[in-house]
Write a protein that holds these residues in place. Structure first.
Motif, PDB file in Angstrom:
ATOM      1  N   ASP A  27      23.607  75.162  10.466  1.00 46.61           N
ATOM      2  CA  ASP A  27      24.143  76.721  10.765  1.00 46.61           C
ATOM      3  C   ASP A  27      24.224  76.921  12.410  1.00 46.61           C
ATOM      4  N   GLN A  28      24.431  75.857  13.063  1.00 49.80           N
ATOM      5  CA  GLN A  28      24.994  75.946  14.535  1.00 49.80           C
ATOM      6  C   GLN A  28      26.028  75.001  14.984  1.00 49.80           C
ATOM      7  N   TYR A  29      27.162  75.886  15.508  1.00 48.23           N
ATOM      8  CA  TYR A  29      28.324  75.362  16.076  1.00 48.23           C
ATOM      9  C   TYR A  29      28.459  75.980  17.420  1.00 48.23           C
ATOM     10  N   GLN A  30      28.738  74.825  18.328  1.00 47.15           N
ATOM     11  CA  GLN A  30      28.887  75.587  19.631  1.00 47.15           C
ATOM     12  C   GLN A  30      30.609  75.309  19.880  1.00 47.15           C
ATOM     13  N   ALA A  31      31.050  76.078  20.887  1.00 48.95           N
ATOM     14  CA  ALA A  31      32.356  76.147  21.031  1.00 48.95           C
ATOM     15  C   ALA A  31      32.191  76.229  22.870  1.00 48.95           C
ATOM     16  N   ARG A  32      33.013  75.273  23.463  1.00 47.78           N
ATOM     17  CA  ARG A  32      33.044  75.120  24.938  1.00 47.78           C
ATOM     18  C   ARG A  32      34.336  75.314  25.339  1.00 47.78           C
ATOM     19  N   LYS A  38      35.068  77.581  35.301  1.00 50.49           N
ATOM     20  CA  LYS A  38      33.726  78.116  34.748  1.00 50.49           C
ATOM     21  C   LYS A  38      33.825  77.463  33.295  1.00 50.49           C
ATOM     22  N   ARG A  39      32.490  77.213  32.942  1.00 49.10           N
ATOM     23  CA  ARG A  39      32.367  76.743  31.433  1.00 49.10           C
ATOM     24  C   ARG A  39      31.841  77.925  30.762  1.00 49.10           C
ATOM     25  N   ASP A  68      36.902  87.345  32.490  1.00 45.09           N
ATOM     26  CA  ASP A  68      35.493  87.039  32.415  1.00 45.09           C
ATOM     27  C   ASP A  68      34.127  88.184  31.995  1.00 45.09           C
ATOM     28  N   THR A  69      33.719  88.042  30.914  1.00 39.92           N
ATOM     29  CA  THR A  69      32.898  89.022  30.713  1.00 39.92           C
ATOM     30  C   THR A  69      31.233  88.674  30.612  1.00 39.92           C
ATOM     31  N   SER A  70      31.060  87.188  31.023  1.00 42.66           N
ATOM     32  CA  SER A  70      29.719  86.572  31.135  1.00 42.66           C
ATOM     33  C   SER A  70      28.738  87.424  31.807  1.00 42.66           C
TER      34      SER A  70
END
Length: 115
Positions: A27-32, A38-39, A68-70
Motif C-alpha cells: 500500500d505504498q507507491y511513490q511518484a517522483r 526541484k524534485r 510549486d506548492t511544496s
C-alpha cells in the motif's frame, strides 16, 4: 531494494510501473518528478493515483501551469491567522478577543494553505 522495484513491475497487478513511479511496500507507491531542478515526491496507497499525479504534473509543466506548492503544503491556515492576529490586530480589542478566536475555533484553520 525489492525485486519488483528493480524490475519496474507492480507486484500487486503485474503491470509495469510508470516512469517516475515505484513500489515501496504494501500500500505504498511513490511518484517522483523533477521540475525546474526541484524534485517533487508524493506517496500514494495505490498505483492509480500515483500514475494520475505524474500525468497531471507532466501536463502542468507542458502547459506552463505548474505552481510549486511544496512550501505552502507545510503551513496550516491556523498559523497564518494567529500571525495576522498578533501582528495586525493587536491594537483592535474586538478583533483580538472575539472575531479571531471565533475563526480559530473553526475546523477550516487546520488545513494547509495549498488546500
Amino acid at each position: 531494494m525489492s525485486e519488483s522495484a528493480r524490475s519496474g513491475i507492480d507486484p500487486a497487478t503485474g503491470k509495469p510501473l510508470p516512469k517516475g513511479g515505484w513500489y515501496r511496500s504494501v500500500d505504498q507507491y511513490q511518484a517522483r518528478k523533477m521540475i525546474d531542478g526541484k524534485r517533487l515526491r508524493k506517496t500514494f496507497a495505490s498505483l492509480a493515483p500515483a500514475r494520475r499525479w505524474l500525468t497531471e504534473k507532466r501536463a502542468e509543466v507542458d502547459l506552463r501551469q505548474f505552481k510549486d506548492t511544496s512550501s505552502s503544503d507545510k503551513i496550516p491556515l491556523r498559523r497564518l491567522v494567529e500571525r495576522y492576529r498578533d501582528e495586525c490586530m493587536a491594537h483592535r480589542e474586538a478583533d483580538h478577543t472575539r472575531h479571531i478566536p471565533a475563526l480559530l475555533d473553526d475546523p477550516v484553520v487546520d488545513v494547509t494553505l495549498s488546500e
